[in-house]
Scaffold this motif. Structure first.
Motif, PDB file in Angstrom:
ATOM      1  N   VAL A  85       0.874  -1.181   0.000  1.00  0.00           N
ATOM      2  CA  VAL A  85       0.000   0.000   0.000  1.00  0.00           C
ATOM      3  C   VAL A  85       0.902   1.218   0.000  1.00  0.00           C
ATOM      4  CG1 VAL A  85      -1.761   1.305   1.255  1.00  0.00           C
ATOM      5  CG2 VAL A  85      -1.792  -1.203   1.315  1.00  0.00           C
ATOM      6  N   ILE A  86       0.664   2.142  -0.921  1.00  0.00           N
ATOM      7  CA  ILE A  86       1.496   3.341  -1.014  1.00  0.00           C
ATOM      8  C   ILE A  86       0.617   4.558  -0.759  1.00  0.00           C
ATOM      9  CG2 ILE A  86       3.011   4.725  -2.464  1.00  0.00           C
ATOM     10  CD1 ILE A  86       3.562   2.106  -4.059  1.00  0.00           C
ATOM     11  N   ILE A  87       1.024   5.343   0.223  1.00  0.00           N
ATOM     12  CA  ILE A  87       0.287   6.551   0.610  1.00  0.00           C
ATOM     13  C   ILE A  87       1.165   7.755   0.307  1.00  0.00           C
ATOM     14  CG2 ILE A  87      -0.754   7.826   2.523  1.00  0.00           C
ATOM     15  CD1 ILE A  87      -1.240   5.077   3.872  1.00  0.00           C
ATOM     16  N   THR A  88       0.609   8.750  -0.358  1.00  0.00           N
ATOM     17  CA  THR A  88       1.372   9.951  -0.681  1.00  0.00           C
ATOM     18  C   THR A  88       0.723  11.174  -0.053  1.00  0.00           C
ATOM     19  OG1 THR A  88       0.182  10.112  -2.798  1.00  0.00           O
ATOM     20  CG2 THR A  88       2.331   9.045  -2.815  1.00  0.00           C
ATOM     21  N   MET A  89       1.573  12.035   0.492  1.00  0.00           N
ATOM     22  CA  MET A  89       1.122  13.294   1.094  1.00  0.00           C
ATOM     23  C   MET A  89       2.182  14.331   0.757  1.00  0.00           C
ATOM     24  SD  MET A  89      -1.452  14.413   2.761  1.00  0.00           S
ATOM     25  CE  MET A  89      -2.052  15.601   3.980  1.00  0.00           C
ATOM     26  N   VAL A  90       2.093  14.877  -0.459  1.00  0.00           N
ATOM     27  CA  VAL A  90       3.108  15.798  -0.945  1.00  0.00           C
ATOM     28  C   VAL A  90       2.512  17.201  -1.081  1.00  0.00           C
ATOM     29  CG1 VAL A  90       4.501  13.978  -1.991  1.00  0.00           C
ATOM     30  CG2 VAL A  90       2.690  15.027  -3.334  1.00  0.00           C
ATOM     31  N   GLY A  91       3.188  18.096  -1.790  1.00  0.00           N
ATOM     32  CA  GLY A  91       2.775  19.486  -1.761  1.00  0.00           C
ATOM     33  C   GLY A  91       1.793  19.946  -2.806  1.00  0.00           C
ATOM     34  N   TYR A  92       2.148  19.780  -4.078  1.00  0.00           N
ATOM     35  CA  TYR A  92       1.410  20.402  -5.175  1.00  0.00           C
ATOM     36  C   TYR A  92       1.015  19.360  -6.219  1.00  0.00           C
ATOM     37  CZ  TYR A  92       3.197  24.719  -3.128  1.00  0.00           C
ATOM     38  OH  TYR A  92       3.480  25.741  -2.253  1.00  0.00           O
ATOM     39  N   PRO A  93       0.021  19.690  -7.060  1.00  0.00           N
ATOM     40  CA  PRO A  93      -0.351  18.762  -8.131  1.00  0.00           C
ATOM     41  C   PRO A  93       0.831  18.355  -9.000  1.00  0.00           C
ATOM     42  CG  PRO A  93      -2.047  20.434  -7.904  1.00  0.00           C
ATOM     43  CD  PRO A  93      -0.915  20.839  -6.984  1.00  0.00           C
ATOM     44  N   SER A  94       1.756  19.282  -9.234  1.00  0.00           N
ATOM     45  CA  SER A  94       2.946  18.940 -10.032  1.00  0.00           C
ATOM     46  C   SER A  94       3.777  17.870  -9.330  1.00  0.00           C
ATOM     47  CB  SER A  94       3.798  20.188 -10.275  1.00  0.00           C
ATOM     48  OG  SER A  94       4.183  20.789  -9.049  1.00  0.00           O
ATOM     49  N   ASP A  95       3.836  17.927  -7.999  1.00  0.00           N
ATOM     50  CA  ASP A  95       4.537  16.899  -7.236  1.00  0.00           C
ATOM     51  C   ASP A  95       3.823  15.561  -7.347  1.00  0.00           C
ATOM     52  OD1 ASP A  95       6.439  18.763  -6.212  1.00  0.00           O
ATOM     53  OD2 ASP A  95       4.976  19.396  -4.706  1.00  0.00           O
ATOM     54  N   VAL A  96       2.501  15.594  -7.250  1.00  0.00           N
ATOM     55  CA  VAL A  96       1.702  14.371  -7.360  1.00  0.00           C
ATOM     56  C   VAL A  96       1.930  13.717  -8.713  1.00  0.00           C
ATOM     57  CG1 VAL A  96      -0.643  13.426  -7.451  1.00  0.00           C
ATOM     58  CG2 VAL A  96      -0.072  15.191  -5.765  1.00  0.00           C
ATOM     59  N   GLU A  97       1.909  14.523  -9.764  1.00  0.00           N
ATOM     60  CA  GLU A  97       2.093  13.970 -11.114  1.00  0.00           C
ATOM     61  C   GLU A  97       3.462  13.336 -11.264  1.00  0.00           C
ATOM     62  OE1 GLU A  97       0.881  15.007 -15.666  1.00  0.00           O
ATOM     63  OE2 GLU A  97       1.060  16.662 -14.233  1.00  0.00           O
ATOM     64  N   GLU A  98       4.490  13.986 -10.745  1.00  0.00           N
ATOM     65  CA  GLU A  98       5.840  13.450 -10.837  1.00  0.00           C
ATOM     66  C   GLU A  98       5.982  12.170 -10.020  1.00  0.00           C
ATOM     67  OE1 GLU A  98       9.745  12.948 -11.941  1.00  0.00           O
ATOM     68  OE2 GLU A  98       8.230  14.310 -12.768  1.00  0.00           O
ATOM     69  N   VAL A  99       5.439  12.180  -8.810  1.00  0.00           N
ATOM     70  CA  VAL A  99       5.544  11.028  -7.920  1.00  0.00           C
ATOM     71  C   VAL A  99       4.848   9.801  -8.501  1.00  0.00           C
ATOM     72  CG1 VAL A  99       4.678  10.119  -5.717  1.00  0.00           C
ATOM     73  CG2 VAL A  99       5.913  12.276  -5.763  1.00  0.00           C
ATOM     74  N   TYR A 100       3.721  10.007  -9.159  1.00  0.00           N
ATOM     75  CA  TYR A 100       2.958   8.871  -9.687  1.00  0.00           C
ATOM     76  C   TYR A 100       3.298   8.531 -11.130  1.00  0.00           C
ATOM     77  CZ  TYR A 100      -0.022   8.284  -5.639  1.00  0.00           C
ATOM     78  OH  TYR A 100      -0.471   8.001  -4.374  1.00  0.00           O
ATOM     79  N   LEU A 101       3.454   9.547 -11.976  1.00  0.00           N
ATOM     80  CA  LEU A 101       3.532   9.292 -13.416  1.00  0.00           C
ATOM     81  C   LEU A 101       4.896   9.600 -14.023  1.00  0.00           C
ATOM     82  CD1 LEU A 101       0.037  10.750 -14.415  1.00  0.00           C
ATOM     83  CD2 LEU A 101       0.632   8.378 -13.866  1.00  0.00           C
ATOM     84  N   GLY A 102       5.844  10.076 -13.225  1.00  0.00           N
ATOM     85  CA  GLY A 102       7.185  10.337 -13.733  1.00  0.00           C
ATOM     86  C   GLY A 102       7.926   9.045 -14.043  1.00  0.00           C
ATOM     87  N   ALA A 103       9.097   9.190 -14.653  1.00  0.00           N
ATOM     88  CA  ALA A 103       9.884   8.016 -15.058  1.00  0.00           C
ATOM     89  C   ALA A 103      10.243   7.129 -13.868  1.00  0.00           C
ATOM     90  CB  ALA A 103      11.159   8.481 -15.777  1.00  0.00           C
ATOM     91  N   GLU A 104      10.476   7.744 -12.719  1.00  0.00           N
ATOM     92  CA  GLU A 104      10.794   6.997 -11.495  1.00  0.00           C
ATOM     93  C   GLU A 104       9.565   6.817 -10.619  1.00  0.00           C
ATOM     94  OE1 GLU A 104      13.815   5.715  -9.981  1.00  0.00           O
ATOM     95  OE2 GLU A 104      14.354   5.686 -12.089  1.00  0.00           O
ATOM     96  N   GLY A 105       8.394   7.074 -11.196  1.00  0.00           N
ATOM     97  CA  GLY A 105       7.177   7.157 -10.405  1.00  0.00           C
ATOM     98  C   GLY A 105       6.565   5.844  -9.971  1.00  0.00           C
TER      99      GLY A 105
END
Length: 300
Positions: free
Chosen positions: A69-89
């Motif tokens: 289970v992966i839970i994310t609590m980051v800052g901005y939508p741009s961070d969310v997109e990178e964390v989930y959909l980036g190359a290392e996401g």
């Protein structure tokens, strides 16, 4: 659908983002006996969790590959997109069957995009933004607004109950984020009222703490009045929720409202006042610092 069992003895919780709220939220899983892995851009912010037994991961991709289970609590939508959909996401590296819970306040449209990409890889994505601030996170009393599939929600609801007490599935992908926008719209205009009331009480020569005792128990009562007005009166502007993040949330809400053809003049006014505070160096203060605008205490 075939789901993993999510008991503490066989479930690894991956937590990305251990700031003001994320640190407390992750700590509840340690208290409940779960294996917890963490990643955050500034490792020092995770130090308290690491001392208590959480495992550090150097890359998001490493965390994604090993967590159930992966839970994310980051800052901005741009961070969310990178964390989930980036190359290392997360989406590219999580194993099939993993549950993805984004608890950041972000764009409904992005929540839908993550859901669709996750579905292609047999991952179960839910958007689950929260309300309750630092106190709610610390005391595990968060309100959690969820968007996603009913079956996935049913499986992760016990985990969400570890962090909050008011956990509601609002609808399909993006519904949690839309509900959080409703929450932020209410807070935005309410904060103006709270600040004006405190400023008025002081101008009238009243004891604002005594005034608060009377009005918070009546029709004027609100979470902001009971929890943030005392901080305003005490001159405590430490962040339970950063002004810079509230401005972000209001921007998301205004964008979504515009897409739906909805006028939100109260929200626009609140955002303009908070932007003025941010321009005066208050971006890292708590939202209760809005009282400075009404009392003329902003730096010139």
């Amino acid at each position: 659908m075939v789901f993993l069992s999510l008991h503490a003895e066989n479930t690894v919780i991956g937590f990305v983002g251990t700031g003001v709220m994320g640190k407390s939220m992750a700590s509840h899983f340690l208290n409940a006996g779960y294996q917890v892995q963490v990643y955050t851009r500034t490792k020092e912010k995770a130090e308290e969790l690491l001392v208590r037994g959480a495992m550090w991961k150097e890359r998001i991709s490493e965390l994604a590959a090993s967590a159930d289970v992966i839970i994310t609590m980051v800052g901005y939508p741009s961070d969310v997109e990178e964390v989930y959909l980036g190359a290392e996401g997360i989406v590219s590296h999580a194993k099939p069957g993993t549950f993805l819970l984004d608890m950041t306040t972000s764009k409904p449209s992005l929540a839908k995009k993550i859901y669709e990409e996750a579905k292609k890889r047999s991952l179960y994505s839910l958007d689950a933004p929260v309300s309750g601030g630092d106190v709610g996170a610390r005391e595990a009393r968060l309100t959690i607004m969820v968007g996603g599939d009913q079956e996935a929600f049913d499986r992760v609801e016990p985990l969400l109950q570890i962090m909050g007490k008011n956990v509601v599935l609002q609808g399909g992908p993006g519904a949690g984020q839309h509900t959080k926008m409703c929450n932020q719209i209410c807070i935005a205009t309410n904060m103006i009222g709270v600040c004006e009331a405190i400023a008025y009480a002081k101008k009238a020569g009243l004891d604002p703490t005594r005034v608060l005792t009377s009005i918070e128990a009546g029709a004027a009562g609100s979470w902001s009045l009971s929890n943030l007005a005392p901080r305003m009166i005490a001159g405590n502007y430490e962040p339970g929720f950063y002004i810079k993040h509230f401005i972000k949330d209001m921007g998301v809400a205004l964008e979504a409202a515009k897409e739906m053809g909805l006028l939100t003049p109260g929200l626009e006014l609140s955002k303009s006042l908070y932007e003025e505070l941010a321009a005066k160096g208050e971006q890292d203060s708590g939202t209760q610092a809005l009282i400075k605008w009404f009392e003329g205490k902003l730096e010139k």
